[in-house]
Design a protein around this motif. Structure first.
Motif, PDB file in Angstrom:
ATOM      1  N   UNK A 149     -53.121 -32.245  -7.054  1.00 45.87           N
ATOM      2  CA  UNK A 149     -51.743 -32.668  -6.732  1.00 45.87           C
ATOM      3  C   UNK A 149     -51.738 -33.839  -5.748  1.00 45.87           C
ATOM      4  N   UNK A 150     -52.576 -33.792  -4.728  1.00 45.21           N
ATOM      5  CA  UNK A 150     -52.579 -34.873  -3.735  1.00 45.21           C
ATOM      6  C   UNK A 150     -53.069 -36.184  -4.346  1.00 45.21           C
ATOM      7  N   UNK A 151     -54.040 -36.107  -5.238  1.00 44.30           N
ATOM      8  CA  UNK A 151     -54.523 -37.308  -5.921  1.00 44.30           C
ATOM      9  C   UNK A 151     -53.440 -37.831  -6.864  1.00 44.30           C
ATOM     10  N   UNK A 152     -52.766 -36.941  -7.572  1.00 47.36           N
ATOM     11  CA  UNK A 152     -51.701 -37.374  -8.490  1.00 47.36           C
ATOM     12  C   UNK A 152     -50.543 -38.023  -7.739  1.00 47.36           C
ATOM     13  N   UNK A 153     -50.241 -37.552  -6.556  1.00 51.81           N
ATOM     14  CA  UNK A 153     -49.182 -38.172  -5.754  1.00 51.81           C
ATOM     15  C   UNK A 153     -49.581 -39.596  -5.391  1.00 51.81           C
ATOM     16  N   UNK A 154     -50.833 -39.784  -4.983  1.00 52.42           N
ATOM     17  CA  UNK A 154     -51.301 -41.131  -4.632  1.00 52.42           C
ATOM     18  C   UNK A 154     -51.297 -42.057  -5.844  1.00 52.42           C
ATOM     19  N   UNK A 155     -51.540 -41.490  -7.031  1.00 51.00           N
ATOM     20  CA  UNK A 155     -51.626 -42.285  -8.256  1.00 51.00           C
ATOM     21  C   UNK A 155     -50.299 -42.388  -9.021  1.00 51.00           C
ATOM     22  N   UNK A 156     -49.229 -41.828  -8.469  1.00 49.22           N
ATOM     23  CA  UNK A 156     -47.951 -41.828  -9.173  1.00 49.22           C
ATOM     24  C   UNK A 156     -47.549 -43.241  -9.577  1.00 49.22           C
ATOM     25  N   UNK A 157     -47.182 -43.376 -10.857  1.00 46.92           N
ATOM     26  CA  UNK A 157     -46.738 -44.641 -11.456  1.00 46.92           C
ATOM     27  C   UNK A 157     -47.826 -45.718 -11.457  1.00 46.92           C
ATOM     28  N   UNK A 158     -49.098 -45.296 -11.428  1.00 51.01           N
ATOM     29  CA  UNK A 158     -50.216 -46.221 -11.530  1.00 51.01           C
ATOM     30  C   UNK A 158     -50.825 -46.093 -12.916  1.00 51.01           C
ATOM     31  N   UNK A 159     -51.421 -47.161 -13.448  1.00 49.63           N
ATOM     32  CA  UNK A 159     -51.942 -47.133 -14.821  1.00 49.63           C
ATOM     33  C   UNK A 159     -53.325 -46.480 -14.931  1.00 49.63           C
ATOM     34  N   UNK A 160     -53.430 -45.244 -14.482  1.00 49.46           N
ATOM     35  CA  UNK A 160     -54.698 -44.516 -14.525  1.00 49.46           C
ATOM     36  C   UNK A 160     -54.509 -43.308 -15.438  1.00 49.46           C
TER      37      UNK A 160
ATOM     38  N   UNK B 103     -54.961 -39.668 -17.145  1.00 48.11           N
ATOM     39  CA  UNK B 103     -55.163 -38.325 -16.592  1.00 48.11           C
ATOM     40  C   UNK B 103     -56.614 -37.883 -16.712  1.00 48.11           C
ATOM     41  N   UNK B 104     -57.270 -38.283 -17.788  1.00 46.53           N
ATOM     42  CA  UNK B 104     -58.666 -37.891 -17.999  1.00 46.53           C
ATOM     43  C   UNK B 104     -59.574 -38.458 -16.903  1.00 46.53           C
ATOM     44  N   UNK B 105     -59.326 -39.685 -16.482  1.00 44.23           N
ATOM     45  CA  UNK B 105     -60.121 -40.276 -15.390  1.00 44.23           C
ATOM     46  C   UNK B 105     -59.880 -39.554 -14.083  1.00 44.23           C
ATOM     47  N   UNK B 106     -58.628 -39.151 -13.844  1.00 42.08           N
ATOM     48  CA  UNK B 106     -58.307 -38.399 -12.633  1.00 42.08           C
ATOM     49  C   UNK B 106     -59.035 -37.057 -12.659  1.00 42.08           C
ATOM     50  N   UNK B 107     -59.009 -36.395 -13.794  1.00 43.76           N
ATOM     51  CA  UNK B 107     -59.668 -35.092 -13.930  1.00 43.76           C
ATOM     52  C   UNK B 107     -61.173 -35.217 -13.729  1.00 43.76           C
TER      53      UNK B 107
END
Length: 173
Positions: free
Chosen positions: A68-79, A81-85
């Motif tokens: 969740x904290x990483x997703x908040x930082x990445x909100x509306x960024x062109x990354x 989900x698979x790379x985040x995971x």
């Protein structure tokens, strides 16, 4: 597995498939009691981790909170989900394989900052503003100066404690 909708205990697996480069199994489940459908993930957990907060309080490590904290930082960024995971899975593996059952929250924050630095500079600044508790615009200016001073290249970024962090060129809009 208990149903998240009706708390029924007799859910059934309808589909299973490997994900995260065979590091996890994704299962689609259905509850025969209420008909609810949901997804679960099964991952190897090497050890139970406790996070030692700045106050000294110890809490169980929560992978979902990290996501969740990483997703908040990445909100509306062109990354994707698979790379985040993949990034989060790498961080968790690194923490679990470090050999310690207790890890300082500052260590986790440092790992996340280094991973985000290699993934997306905007997300890095967003996360840094919360992690370092920015109080004024000069704090942002200092971090932006650090980023601007780094050489721009497409080689893998060497992260916290020598780990390689995946990088990719940013898309220009």
């Amino acid at each position: 597995m208990r149903c998240p909708y009706c708390a029924g205990e007799n859910t059934q697996v309808k589909d299973s498939r490997p994900t995260e480069e065979n590091a996890a199994i994704r299962r689609r489940r259905i509850c025969p009691d209420c008909g609810g459908r949901f997804t679960t993930f099964e991952r190897v957990q090497l050890r139970e981790l406790l996070v030692v907060k700045r106050s000294g309080r110890k809490v169980p490590f929560d992978r979902d909170k990290l996501v969740r904290s990483v997703q908040i930082a990445l909100r509306k960024r062109p990354i994707e989900d698979e790379r985040v995971e993949r990034m989060v899975s790498g961080l968790v593996r690194q923490l679990e394989s470090a050999g310690e059952s207790e890890v300082a929250s500052s260590t986790i924050g440092g790992l996340v900052m280094e991973a985000l630095r290699g993934l997306d500079p905007v997300a890095y600044v967003r996360f840094a503003s919360v992690y370092r508790d920015f109080r004024e615009a000069a704090d942002f200016h200092e971090v932006l100066g650090e980023i601007a001073a780094e050489p721009a290249n497409d080689a893998p970024h060497i992260g916290f404690e020598g780990s390689v962090v995946e990088t990719a060129p940013l898309k220009k809009h």
